[in-house]
Design a protein around this motif. Structure first.
Motif, mmCIF file in Angstrom:
data_model
loop_
_atom_site.group_PDB
_atom_site.id
_atom_site.type_symbol
_atom_site.label_atom_id
_atom_site.label_comp_id
_atom_site.label_asym_id
_atom_site.label_seq_id
_atom_site.Cartn_x
_atom_site.Cartn_y
_atom_site.Cartn_z
ATOM 1 N N ARG A 1 8.375 -4.005 -0.127
ATOM 2 C CA ARG A 1 8.355 -2.572 0.152
ATOM 3 C C ARG A 1 6.918 -2.149 0.442
ATOM 4 N NH1 ARG A 1 13.363 0.140 0.707
ATOM 5 N NH2 ARG A 1 14.901 -1.262 -0.211
ATOM 6 N N GLN B 1 8.160 8.451 -4.334
ATOM 7 C CA GLN B 1 7.634 8.965 -3.080
ATOM 8 C C GLN B 1 7.062 10.357 -3.322
ATOM 9 O OE1 GLN B 1 9.966 8.331 0.511
ATOM 10 N NE2 GLN B 1 11.366 6.986 -0.588
ATOM 11 N N ARG C 1 3.456 -2.176 -2.031
ATOM 12 C CA ARG C 1 3.751 -1.547 -3.321
ATOM 13 C C ARG C 1 4.572 -2.482 -4.213
ATOM 14 N NH1 ARG C 1 7.099 3.536 -3.678
ATOM 15 N NH2 ARG C 1 5.578 4.461 -2.254
ATOM 16 N N SER D 1 -0.162 9.627 5.538
ATOM 17 C CA SER D 1 0.917 8.730 5.131
ATOM 18 C C SER D 1 2.146 9.049 5.980
ATOM 19 C CB SER D 1 1.216 8.921 3.642
ATOM 20 O OG SER D 1 2.248 8.059 3.233
ATOM 21 N N GLN E 1 6.953 6.023 3.373
ATOM 22 C CA GLN E 1 6.787 5.497 2.029
ATOM 23 C C GLN E 1 8.024 4.678 1.655
ATOM 24 O OE1 GLN E 1 5.028 8.166 -1.006
ATOM 25 N NE2 GLN E 1 5.002 9.747 0.562
ATOM 26 N N ASN E 2 7.788 3.567 0.977
ATOM 27 C CA ASN E 2 8.848 2.704 0.449
ATOM 28 C C ASN E 2 9.759 2.165 1.555
ATOM 29 O OD1 ASN E 2 9.992 1.415 -1.778
ATOM 30 N ND2 ASN E 2 11.594 2.959 -1.981
ATOM 31 N N GLN F 1 0.563 3.891 6.811
ATOM 32 C CA GLN F 1 -0.462 4.894 7.099
ATOM 33 C C GLN F 1 -0.799 4.848 8.578
ATOM 34 O OE1 GLN F 1 -3.619 3.614 4.422
ATOM 35 N NE2 GLN F 1 -3.282 5.414 3.155
ATOM 36 N N ASP G 1 4.162 1.118 2.189
ATOM 37 C CA ASP G 1 3.888 2.440 2.739
ATOM 38 C C ASP G 1 3.175 2.238 4.068
ATOM 39 O OD1 ASP G 1 4.944 3.411 0.431
ATOM 40 O OD2 ASP G 1 3.055 4.136 -0.403
ATOM 41 N N ARG H 1 1.943 13.590 0.318
ATOM 42 C CA ARG H 1 0.516 13.327 0.440
ATOM 43 C C ARG H 1 0.007 13.950 1.732
ATOM 44 N NH1 ARG H 1 1.389 7.095 -0.630
ATOM 45 N NH2 ARG H 1 -0.431 6.826 0.662
#
Length: 429
Positions: free
Chosen positions: A139, A213, A206, A156, A159-160, A143, A141, A216
């Protein structure tokens, strides 16, 4: 002689029968032991018919005894199969294997795509160090780093997200970059595709058990220096920053009947020469107040506006009038402040001038972003050229303007951050 052979043959026959019995007993016993041991093995099988593309849960599978050699890639624990995506349709009691669940260890490394999801490839240009650790099923994230403009920024994007596979490096004409295939929701696929085409992408690996989550906000390059500092005797700590989510910005706007040479007359008080555009714009040096560049008799109006971080406020300057086609004419200016930290402000200024033209009207609109500190003033002028500028002044402010082609409207804007300063990031307090 013949009489002597008969007893010998009888003895040989008895010995042969005994040896055969002993051998048969040992061989059959061993085979039975092996079968008994083989029967004790368990594998994961389908508890019901499963369609292709389904992500397995505990109710979809069960343990079953298996005699003989295990099928290649068979799972022997339910928890190893749960969460996998079925690549090939499976009937009840059929073994669940890595090949059927699209594992990277299965046939041709094919990956299953759950219903309602999409697989997309991204080029990872900034995370080469993570590639040796990255595997299918991890998993991450995502960017995106935007290097365009004067202030690079990172945000970001995902996520995940699940990694389907990691491909060999791809030559993009500027060097080798790794390619990672991700499983994403359809609503995210277009954003990821655009970021892959127009910006640089980084990965954050991660923990597999971490599915949190959090929202951000984007971070600009200057915030790296504005928001964080390191003391000589300790680790980096957060310095006070503006709570941008609730930051209030007061704008003092002064309209001045100035000369067309306003910027040339005040060049020593400017941070740089004005931007050459449809409307000229420049910032005054820090500490130079707006009153110092105007005389009292030149001030036409002064207004105070209230805006909030990333939320615009609009003002109309002077009078409005109707064109022959019924459209409203005049000058309207929108301000959109963005508070970064420690009083730093990026102010977007959008002046819009609509004037009558023959039997109709024409509109000019300009958008400019200016970086300022709290209390610093910017100036705008050049809403018309020569007689056109003087004519606009006459229409906006009527009899208060004396005729003269050398006059021009000058707008002075001074933003001040009024939100309370907060201490952010100190152990959650």
């Amino acid at each position: 002689m013949k009489r002597n052979l008969v007893p010998l043959l009888g003895i040989a026959f008895v010995v042969a029968i005994a040896a055969t019995g002993i051998f048969y007993g040992l061989f059959v016993g061993r085979m039975r032991d092996e079968e008994a041991n083989a029967a004790k093995q368990t594998i994961v099988v389908a508890a019901r018919a499963i369609d292709r593309g389904r992500q397995l849960d505990a109710a979809d599978v069960k343990l079953s005894s298996w005699a003989g050699a295990l099928p290649p890639g068979a799972y022997q624990r339910v928890e190893d199969a749960v969460g996998k995506t079925v690549y090939q349709a499976t009937i009840e009691n059929e073994p669940i294997t890595e090949e059927r669940t699209g594992s990277d260890q299965g046939k041709e490394g094919k990956g299953g795509i759950a219903k309602g999801m999409r697989a997309i490839s991204v080029r990872i240009s900034e995370s080469n160090g993570l590639m040796p650790f990255l595997r299918a099923g991890h998993r991450v994230d995502l960017q995106v780093v935007n290097m365009r403009g004067s202030d690079p920024a990172v945000r970001s994007l995902l996520q995940n997200a699940e990694v389907l596979s990691v491909q060999a490096n791809e030559n993009n004409g500027q060097g080798m970059v790794p390619v990672v295939n991700l499983l994403v929701a359809p609503k995210d696929a277009d954003r990821v595709a655009l970021a892959d085409s127009a910006a640089k992408i980084r990965l954050l690996l991660r923990n597999q058990m971490d599915d949190e989550q959090l929202a951000r906000p984007p971070i600009e390059f200057r915030q790296v220096f504005l928001e964080r500092g390191a003391g000589p005797s300790g680790p980096a700590v957060m310095t006070p920053t503006v709570a941008s989510a609730a930051a209030r910005v007061d704008l003092e706007v002064k309209l001045v009947n100035g000369r067309s040479s306003f910027f040339e007359d005040n060049q020593s008080r400017l941070t740089a020469l004005p931007q050459q555009a449809a409307v000229r714009i420049a910032a005054l040096q820090r500490g130079v107040v707006s009153d110092s560049v105007i005389r009292p008799q030149e001030l036409l109006s002064s207004e105070k506006l209230t805006a909030f971080d990333q939320s615009g406020v609009t003002m109309r300057a002077g009078a409005t009038w109707k064109a022959a086609n019924g459209n409203n004419c005049g000058l309207r200016i929108q301000f959109v402040p963005r508070v970064s930290g420690n009083g730093a402000i990026r102010l977007r200024v959008e002046p819009e001038v609509t004037t009558d033209l023959g039997q109709g009207s024409t509109t000019r609109r300009v958008v400019a972003d200016v970086d300022l500190v709290d209390g610093q003033t910017i100036a705008l002028s050049g809403f018309g050229q020569g007689p056109e500028a003087a004519d606009l002044l006459q229409k906006l402010f009527g009899g208060r303007i004396s005729a003269g082609a050398s006059r021009d409207l000058v707008v002075l804007i001074t933003p001040r951050v009024m939100a309370p300063v907060v201490q952010a990031g100190l152990n959650g307090r």
